[in-house]
Scaffold this active site. Structure first.
Site, PDB file in Angstrom:
ATOM      1  N   GLU A  24       0.837  -1.208   0.000  1.00  0.00           N
ATOM      2  CA  GLU A  24       0.000   0.000   0.000  1.00  0.00           C
ATOM      3  C   GLU A  24       0.870   1.256   0.000  1.00  0.00           C
ATOM      4  O   GLU A  24       2.078   1.181   0.262  1.00  0.00           O
ATOM      5  CB  GLU A  24      -0.923   0.014   1.227  1.00  0.00           C
ATOM      6  CG  GLU A  24      -0.163  -0.010   2.553  1.00  0.00           C
ATOM      7  CD  GLU A  24      -0.943   0.630   3.696  1.00  0.00           C
ATOM      8  OE1 GLU A  24      -1.341   1.801   3.546  1.00  0.00           O
ATOM      9  OE2 GLU A  24      -1.113  -0.036   4.734  1.00  0.00           O
ATOM     10  N   LYS A  85      -5.536  10.592   0.601  1.00  0.00           N
ATOM     11  CA  LYS A  85      -5.682   9.240   1.161  1.00  0.00           C
ATOM     12  C   LYS A  85      -6.843   8.570   0.428  1.00  0.00           C
ATOM     13  O   LYS A  85      -7.955   9.092   0.428  1.00  0.00           O
ATOM     14  CB  LYS A  85      -5.955   9.335   2.668  1.00  0.00           C
ATOM     15  CG  LYS A  85      -6.250   7.998   3.338  1.00  0.00           C
ATOM     16  CD  LYS A  85      -6.442   8.159   4.836  1.00  0.00           C
ATOM     17  CE  LYS A  85      -7.021   6.901   5.462  1.00  0.00           C
ATOM     18  NZ  LYS A  85      -7.210   7.030   6.914  1.00  0.00           N
ATOM     19  N   VAL A 105      -5.341   0.042   2.822  1.00  0.00           N
ATOM     20  CA  VAL A 105      -5.519  -1.397   2.602  1.00  0.00           C
ATOM     21  C   VAL A 105      -6.701  -1.635   1.658  1.00  0.00           C
ATOM     22  O   VAL A 105      -6.593  -2.408   0.697  1.00  0.00           O
ATOM     23  CB  VAL A 105      -5.727  -2.125   3.950  1.00  0.00           C
ATOM     24  CG1 VAL A 105      -6.183  -3.561   3.734  1.00  0.00           C
ATOM     25  CG2 VAL A 105      -4.438  -2.071   4.772  1.00  0.00           C
ATOM     26  N   SER A 137     -13.473   0.771   9.414  1.00  0.00           N
ATOM     27  CA  SER A 137     -12.670   0.912   8.197  1.00  0.00           C
ATOM     28  C   SER A 137     -13.247   0.105   7.046  1.00  0.00           C
ATOM     29  O   SER A 137     -13.702  -1.029   7.223  1.00  0.00           O
ATOM     30  CB  SER A 137     -11.240   0.452   8.458  1.00  0.00           C
ATOM     31  OG  SER A 137     -10.485   0.537   7.267  1.00  0.00           O
ATOM     32  N   ALA A 138     -13.179   0.680   5.856  1.00  0.00           N
ATOM     33  CA  ALA A 138     -13.565  -0.042   4.640  1.00  0.00           C
ATOM     34  C   ALA A 138     -12.623  -1.203   4.363  1.00  0.00           C
ATOM     35  O   ALA A 138     -12.923  -2.066   3.530  1.00  0.00           O
ATOM     36  CB  ALA A 138     -13.570   0.915   3.449  1.00  0.00           C
ATOM     37  N   ASP A 139     -11.500  -1.256   5.067  1.00  0.00           N
ATOM     38  CA  ASP A 139     -10.584  -2.391   4.893  1.00  0.00           C
ATOM     39  C   ASP A 139     -11.315  -3.714   5.108  1.00  0.00           C
ATOM     40  O   ASP A 139     -11.053  -4.701   4.415  1.00  0.00           O
ATOM     41  CB  ASP A 139      -9.418  -2.312   5.895  1.00  0.00           C
ATOM     42  CG  ASP A 139      -8.480  -1.142   5.644  1.00  0.00           C
ATOM     43  OD1 ASP A 139      -8.668  -0.413   4.647  1.00  0.00           O
ATOM     44  OD2 ASP A 139      -7.559  -0.964   6.466  1.00  0.00           O
ATOM     45  N   LYS A 156      -4.549  -2.144  13.919  1.00  0.00           N
ATOM     46  CA  LYS A 156      -3.839  -1.153  14.732  1.00  0.00           C
ATOM     47  C   LYS A 156      -4.365  -1.092  16.158  1.00  0.00           C
ATOM     48  O   LYS A 156      -5.571  -1.199  16.392  1.00  0.00           O
ATOM     49  CB  LYS A 156      -3.986   0.222  14.073  1.00  0.00           C
ATOM     50  CG  LYS A 156      -3.138   0.343  12.838  1.00  0.00           C
ATOM     51  CD  LYS A 156      -3.644   1.408  11.919  1.00  0.00           C
ATOM     52  CE  LYS A 156      -5.012   1.020  11.369  1.00  0.00           C
ATOM     53  NZ  LYS A 156      -5.561   2.053  10.510  1.00  0.00           N
TER      54      LYS A 156
END
Ligand code: PSU
Ligand code: MN
Length: 301
Positions: A24, A85, A105, A137-139, A156
């Site tokens: 990334e 971002k 990500v 998060s969209a991750d 994290k």
């Protein structure tokens, strides 16, 4: 026709069927400070090469989704010169606006999947934020729909880790511990949270990706490995730093995509830079493991 551009080395690897590891770029343009971001880029690339694969840093370069960020554009990203971002939802926006975008990500998985790259390495994934029920998060959603192995050191430490693991289960993401049965805490090796599977070899991960594909399922495999022991931090130190960072973020009214970079910077200050050293070490280790998994996928049936 593909809208994706490939660096020469990545195009050659694709043509020859050689292993490739996607990386990334948000960690370079937003997550890590200057000049540590340059060191992270170098160490991750070197680790991928040492593991026998070709690195492909994902990014949107002046509107063009790119596999293999190098040269002058890379310098813009390392200098953070007007670089957005970019999560999955942001890809069409920066493409049409012709902007530079650093992939999270979620953004990186989208590009890797569209290019048929099987393995991706990062530091820590995004997840469910603490005390913010609508900031997830969209991750997580992209992990559930991208047919890619993601190697990370967990999520994290700024996040709600039990809630993040629950969401991964709900979304049907297969989480596998590499040499561990615990979900690591990014800066810390242990969290007390169990993961459903423990593997010891890159070949076992390769077989699991094949099994997911054989079932015709979307999504890939999330491989978690603890940060290297020499660089890992004690949970108490991280807990205190995160609590203080969350308090400061609330006081400053930080919201949306700004939350993650803000908290990472605050934790780094509070740990006297030890979190930064840990971050670099685990990025390098994850890139190396990803390369060995990519080699296993390319060389075994
Ligand atoms: N972990 C890090 N540094 C980072 C990130 C994760 O140690 O910079 C980035 C990744 O790109 C991840 C993103 O995908 O933060 C998550 O942001 P958000 O919570 O806004 O989805
Ligand atoms: Mn968010």
């Amino acid at each position: 026709m593909s809208v994706v551009a490939y660096a020469a080395e990545v195009a050659a690897a694709r043509a020859a069927g050689r292993p490739i590891v996607a990386l990334e770029s948000s960690v370079l343009a937003q997550g890590l400070p200057i000049p540590a971001n340059r060191e992270a880029d170098r160490r991750m690339r070197d680790a991928v090469v040492a593991g026998g694969a070709v690195p492909a840093v994902t990014a949107v370069v002046r509107g063009v989704p790119t596999l293999g960020l190098t040269g002058e554009p890379l310098e813009r990203f390392l200098a953070r010169d007007g670089v957005a971002k970019v999560s999955a939802r942001d890809l069409p926006v920066v493409m049409v606006q012709g902007r530079d975008g650093a992939t999270t990500v979620a953004g990186a998985l989208t590009l890797a999947a569209s290019a048929g790259i099987d393995v991706f390495a990062t530091g820590g994934i995004g997840g469910v934020h603490r005390e913010a029920p609508f900031d997830e998060s969209a991750d997580l959603a992209e992990l559930a729909r991208s047919s890619v192995v993601t190697v990370c050191a967990g999520a994290k430490s700024i996040l709600d880790l039990p809630a993040t693991l629950e969401r991964l289960e709900t979304l049907g993401v297969t989480v596998v511990g590499y040499g561990t049965d615990e979900f690591p805490g990014f800066f810390t090796a242990r969290t007390g949270l169990r993961v459903p599977a423990w593997v010891e070899t890159p070949g076992a991960v390769a077989q699991m990706l094949r099994a997911v594909r054989a079932l015709g399922r979307p999504g890939g495999i999330l491989v978690v490995q603890p940060p290297p022991a020499a660089a890992a931090l004690e949970p108490a130190l991280v807990d205190d730093a995160v609590r203080e960072a969350l308090r400061a973020a609330a006081a400053d009214g930080v919201r949306g995509p700004a939350v993650t970079p803000y908290l990472l910077a605050a934790v780094e200050r509070a740990t006297g830079g030890r979190s930064l050293a840990a971050n670099l070490a685990l990025l390098e280790a994850n890139a190396g493991l990803a390369a060995r998994i990519a080699v296993a996928l390319a060389t075994t049936a």
